[in-house]
Scaffold this motif. Structure first.
Motif, PDB file in Angstrom:
ATOM      1  N   GLU A  29       0.920  -1.064   0.001  1.00 12.42           N
ATOM      2  CA  GLU A  29      -0.200  -0.093   0.072  1.00 12.42           C
ATOM      3  C   GLU A  29       0.978   1.231  -0.021  1.00 12.42           C
ATOM      4  O   GLU A  29       1.462   1.461   1.033  1.00 12.42           O
ATOM      5  CB  GLU A  29      -1.011   0.028   1.023  1.00 12.42           C
ATOM      6  CG  GLU A  29      -1.819   1.139   1.407  1.00 12.42           C
ATOM      7  CD  GLU A  29      -3.031   1.165   0.360  1.00 12.42           C
ATOM      8  OE1 GLU A  29      -3.702   2.113   0.202  1.00 12.42           O
ATOM      9  OE2 GLU A  29      -3.377   0.137  -0.159  1.00 12.42           O
ATOM     10  N   THR A  34      -2.935   4.735  -3.367  1.00  7.90           N
ATOM     11  CA  THR A  34      -3.934   5.816  -2.760  1.00  7.90           C
ATOM     12  C   THR A  34      -4.457   6.758  -3.597  1.00  7.90           C
ATOM     13  O   THR A  34      -5.819   7.054  -3.818  1.00  7.90           O
ATOM     14  CB  THR A  34      -3.357   6.125  -1.642  1.00  7.90           C
ATOM     15  OG1 THR A  34      -2.901   5.175  -0.544  1.00  7.90           O
ATOM     16  CG2 THR A  34      -4.388   7.092  -0.671  1.00  7.90           C
ATOM     17  N   LYS A  37      -6.894   5.158  -6.155  1.00 10.04           N
ATOM     18  CA  LYS A  37      -8.068   5.042  -5.589  1.00 10.04           C
ATOM     19  C   LYS A  37      -9.008   6.398  -5.573  1.00 10.04           C
ATOM     20  O   LYS A  37     -10.124   6.352  -5.814  1.00 10.04           O
ATOM     21  CB  LYS A  37      -7.908   4.675  -4.254  1.00 10.04           C
ATOM     22  CG  LYS A  37      -7.282   3.006  -4.087  1.00 10.04           C
ATOM     23  CD  LYS A  37      -7.481   2.599  -2.729  1.00 10.04           C
ATOM     24  CE  LYS A  37      -6.724   1.289  -2.606  1.00 10.04           C
ATOM     25  NZ  LYS A  37      -6.507   0.817  -1.227  1.00 10.04           N
TER      26      LYS A  37
END
Length: 76
Positions: A29, A34, A37
């Protein structure tokens, strides 16, 4: 002076431990994931809002205007 150097050494060791932990992390991650997304969420939200705007502009508002006009039409 010795306290100062010990303090600096302790801070450097703490930073090294954090860096080692971050490098050993296999979670996957990161900032790119991020960001992707967030971009996907913004694009999907814009598409939904655009669809709702088109629906209200072309279907709902003209029908509503006609029905309200019929309700207040006292000539019939």
């Amino acid at each position: 002076m010795k306290k100062f150097f010990n303090k600096v050494q302790n801070k450097a060791n703490a930073i090294m431990v954090k860096a080692k932990t971050a490098l050993e992390n296999k979670k996957g991650e990161g900032y790119v994931d991020t960001g992707v997304k967030i971009i996907i969420a913004v694009v999907v939200g814009a598409v939904i809002l655009g669809g709702l705007y088109a629906l209200f502009d072309n279907v709902i508002l003209p029908t509503l205007e006609t029905r309200i006009g019929d309700m207040f039409d006292y000539t019939a």
